[in-house]
Scaffold this motif. Sequence first.
Motif, PDB file in Angstrom:
ATOM      1  N   TRP A 121      28.896  31.032  42.664  1.00  0.00           N
ATOM      2  CA  TRP A 121      30.142  32.074  41.569  1.00  0.00           C
ATOM      3  C   TRP A 121      29.468  31.733  40.555  1.00  0.00           C
ATOM      4  O   TRP A 121      29.646  32.866  39.488  1.00  0.00           O
ATOM      5  N   THR A 125      28.845  34.892  37.430  1.00  0.00           N
ATOM      6  CA  THR A 125      29.056  34.819  36.018  1.00  0.00           C
ATOM      7  C   THR A 125      27.146  35.555  35.600  1.00  0.00           C
ATOM      8  O   THR A 125      27.397  36.542  34.568  1.00  0.00           O
ATOM      9  N   GLU A 137      39.212  36.109  31.033  1.00  0.00           N
ATOM     10  CA  GLU A 137      40.004  35.202  31.975  1.00  0.00           C
ATOM     11  C   GLU A 137      39.581  35.722  33.605  1.00  0.00           C
ATOM     12  O   GLU A 137      39.919  36.317  34.017  1.00  0.00           O
ATOM     13  N   ALA A 138      38.024  35.500  33.915  1.00  0.00           N
ATOM     14  CA  ALA A 138      37.290  34.656  35.264  1.00  0.00           C
ATOM     15  C   ALA A 138      37.926  34.205  35.721  1.00  0.00           C
ATOM     16  O   ALA A 138      38.392  33.291  36.020  1.00  0.00           O
ATOM     17  N   GLY A 139      38.157  34.666  37.271  1.00  0.00           N
ATOM     18  CA  GLY A 139      38.970  33.244  38.623  1.00  0.00           C
ATOM     19  C   GLY A 139      38.501  34.297  39.728  1.00  0.00           C
ATOM     20  O   GLY A 139      38.548  35.620  40.218  1.00  0.00           O
ATOM     21  N   GLY A 140      38.330  33.246  40.708  1.00  0.00           N
ATOM     22  CA  GLY A 140      38.301  34.128  41.788  1.00  0.00           C
ATOM     23  C   GLY A 140      38.312  32.512  42.950  1.00  0.00           C
ATOM     24  O   GLY A 140      37.837  31.079  42.332  1.00  0.00           O
ATOM     25  N   THR A 141      37.721  33.236  44.023  1.00  0.00           N
ATOM     26  CA  THR A 141      37.286  32.086  45.228  1.00  0.00           C
ATOM     27  C   THR A 141      36.090  31.957  45.103  1.00  0.00           C
ATOM     28  O   THR A 141      35.310  33.421  46.162  1.00  0.00           O
ATOM     29  N   ALA A 166      37.074  37.812  43.311  1.00  0.00           N
ATOM     30  CA  ALA A 166      36.875  37.435  41.903  1.00  0.00           C
ATOM     31  C   ALA A 166      37.481  38.425  41.362  1.00  0.00           C
ATOM     32  O   ALA A 166      37.753  39.339  41.590  1.00  0.00           O
ATOM     33  N   SER A 167      37.793  38.318  39.835  1.00  0.00           N
ATOM     34  CA  SER A 167      37.918  39.122  39.718  1.00  0.00           C
ATOM     35  C   SER A 167      38.149  38.603  38.043  1.00  0.00           C
ATOM     36  O   SER A 167      37.813  37.966  37.373  1.00  0.00           O
ATOM     37  N   TRP A 168      37.968  39.875  36.983  1.00  0.00           N
ATOM     38  CA  TRP A 168      37.751  39.621  35.336  1.00  0.00           C
ATOM     39  C   TRP A 168      38.068  40.937  34.627  1.00  0.00           C
ATOM     40  O   TRP A 168      38.646  42.088  34.873  1.00  0.00           O
TER      41      TRP A 168
END
Length: 218
Positions: A121, A125, A137-141, A166-168
Amino acid sequence: MAPAQGQFSDHSDGVESKDRGEGPSVPPAFLAAVDALRSARLRPELEVEVTRPPQRLAPHAFALEAAVVDGEDDLADGRLVLLHDPAGHDAWQGAFRLVTLVRAELEPEMAADPLLPEVCWSWLTGALDARGLSYGEAGGTVTRAGSHYFGALSARRPATQIEIRASWTPRESRGGVPDTASHLMAWGDLLCQIAGLPPSDPADAAVVTLPQRRGPQV
């Protein structure tokens, strides 16, 4: 994957719009963002192909697939989708969203690292931050999956695959268009890093990368 490396093939325009049949109704900001993606210059190890994007995620979408190639081996592959909703989206906190899937097979010593998900991760970033990009608003697995082979397949070595979903939200400039070309280049950096390639910039030589990936097991 496309035969041309470090650039797009022209197998598809990759654009999906609910109002696809009315060219002038496609927002200029979205068209500009797509044009910027097409203009991005990527590392030569990347083979890139424009593909049909998923439907119903947003009024407008553009998608591409890429693989990190070494000879005839794909060391890592992924998909990047640009979404656009001119009305904005509360969850995105913006009018654009980038969504990705990246995956690669790992060497056993890396697969056993308990901190591997956190490290992967941080590569995402870190790739964005290294290019000075503004996003939110970055998020994911991060998923680690192992395979063990038995019977007629018992000669194969155990394999572990890492997958990042992931998405951002890329921040928009004053003209309402994010710097999608730089986001794509950062995404390409992530693909190369998870594939185990050294950094392309000598100044980034201190970055830790995965060891070179094995070729596919027969």
